[in-house]
Scaffold this active site. Structure first.
Site, PDB file in Angstrom:
ATOM      1  CE  LYS A  52      -2.631  -2.506  -3.670  1.00  0.00           C
ATOM      2  NZ  LYS A  52      -1.902  -1.702  -2.279  1.00  0.00           N
ATOM      3  CD  GLN A  96      -3.385   0.889  -0.275  1.00  0.00           C
ATOM      4  OE1 GLN A  96      -2.681  -0.185  -0.444  1.00  0.00           O
ATOM      5  NE2 GLN A  96      -2.905   1.810  -1.030  1.00  0.00           N
ATOM      6  CG  ASP A 119       2.574  -3.700   0.284  1.00  0.00           C
ATOM      7  OD1 ASP A 119       2.623  -3.653  -0.838  1.00  0.00           O
ATOM      8  OD2 ASP A 119       1.977  -3.103   1.213  1.00  0.00           O
TER       9      ASP A 119
HETATM   10  N1  GUN Z   1       0.372   3.204  -0.957  1.00  0.00           N
HETATM   11  C1  GUN Z   1       0.609   3.449  -2.280  1.00  0.00           C
HETATM   12  N2  GUN Z   1       1.301   2.298  -2.871  1.00  0.00           N
HETATM   13  C2  GUN Z   1       1.129   1.333  -2.004  1.00  0.00           C
HETATM   14  C3  GUN Z   1       1.577  -0.094  -1.776  1.00  0.00           C
HETATM   15  O1  GUN Z   1       2.195  -0.629  -2.910  1.00  0.00           O
HETATM   16  N3  GUN Z   1       1.358  -0.721  -1.111  1.00  0.00           N
HETATM   17  C4  GUN Z   1       0.648  -0.090   0.068  1.00  0.00           C
HETATM   18  N4  GUN Z   1       0.556  -1.073   1.310  1.00  0.00           N
HETATM   19  N5  GUN Z   1       0.296   0.996   0.338  1.00  0.00           N
HETATM   20  C5  GUN Z   1       0.502   1.836  -0.786  1.00  0.00           C
END
Ligand code: GUN
Length: 294
Positions: A52, A96, A119
């Site tokens: 990311k 995350q 998100d």
């Molecule tokens: N863990 C797995 N996928 C995601 C996501 O799209 N966002 C976040 N914050 N954690 C995740």
């Protein structure tokens, strides 16, 4: 079999994002800025957050990764989130998941200002999504919708079966596919661990979204001839064949299922790359104030 090529589509959309980010920076004097909080050192989460951050740099965003040890307290984390909520130079904030057991993910999600919740996990964004109002859409379902849109996949009136009801993918995906929009207008069945006759449900699908987190769960005998198959699985297994020491497997048995499907996403090279695009688009929209005017 036609490939829904995440590599190709994500590269194209990222080019557009890069241009828009440059225009934003020229006009505002600062770059769109995403902050990602990572707690602990789960291998998968480390990889995703690094990707990311790298992609933010690629499209001309500023990115900050804040790391905490696995034993950080919930209060400490909440204090940091509240500080970021107040910072006008930060547009988007993600924490995350998964988090360690002593931290309540619901509490964390609701502490993030919904205007920075790129998100799309905050209940305000989820509620607005269900009502078809401007909002941040969770990155993976958003990326899948962009993929369907790019390839002009006809979804209206089709039977879509989503396998897995997670907050992150399955549940929001079912809402998006059922919405009165394009892509959308599907008749949606959301299946899960308690679904009776799962195989029959999936066999009836024109569009299958596999988001259950189990390697090769969807096999060819569960797929109708000509179905569109979206594989959300990123199942990591140790491997001596790759440089990273891991190999990724989808939730779909690609080798066999691709012989029957009309369209299918590969793993890797499919949905995972589109998730990044969804996040980048949300971050750009947060900076520009197009979803929630500043
Ligand atoms: N863990 C797995 N996928 C995601 C996501 O799209 N966002 C976040 N914050 N954690 C995740």
């Amino acid at each position: 079999m036609n490939l829904l090529d995440g590599k190709l589509v994500s590269a194209k959309i990222k080019e557009d994002i890069k241009k828009e980010a440059a225009a934003f920076t020229a006009q505002s004097g600062r770059k769109p800025h995403l902050v990602a909080i990572l707690v602990g050192n789960d291998g998968g989460s480390e990889t995703y957050v690094a990707s990311k951050m790298r992609n933010c740099e690629l499209v001309g965003f500023e990115s900050t990764n804040i790391r905490y040890d696995v034993d950080v307290t919930e209060d400490e984390l909440i204090a940091k989130i509240e500080e970021i909520n107040q910072d006008p130079n930060i547009d988007g904030l993600i924490v995350q998941l998964p988090l360690p057991k002593h931290i309540d993910p619901e509490k964390i999600t609701e502490t993030i200002d919904h205007r920075k919740d790129v998100d799309g996990f905050h209940p305000i964004n989820l509620g607005r999504m269900q009502r078809n109002l401007p909002c941040f859409i969770p990155a993976t379902p958003y990326g899948i919708m962009l993929m369907l849109e790019h390839y002009g996949i006809d979804t209206a009136g089709k039977k879509a079966v989503v396998v897995g009801r997670s907050n992150i993918v399955g549940s929001p995906m079912s809402i998006l596919l059922a919405r009165n929009s394009n892509p959308g207008n599907c008749t949606v069945t959301l299946t899960h661990s308690r679904t009776a006759n799962l195989k029959e449900e999936v066999l009836a699908a024109d569009i299958i979204v596999a988001a259950i987190g189990r390697k090769h769960f969807v096999t060819a005998d569960m797929v109708k001839e000509g179905a569109v198959v979206i594989d959300v699985g990123i199942n990591r297994e140790e491997s001596t064949e790759t440089k990273s020491g891991f190999k990724l497997y989808g939730d779909v048995d690609f080798e066999e299922v691709s012989k029957k499907s009309s369209w299918i996403t590969p793993v890797p090279g499919g949905v995972g790359l589109m998730t990044i695009v969804g996040l980048l688009k949300n971050t750009l929209e947060a900076a520009k104030g197009t979803v929630y005017p500043k």
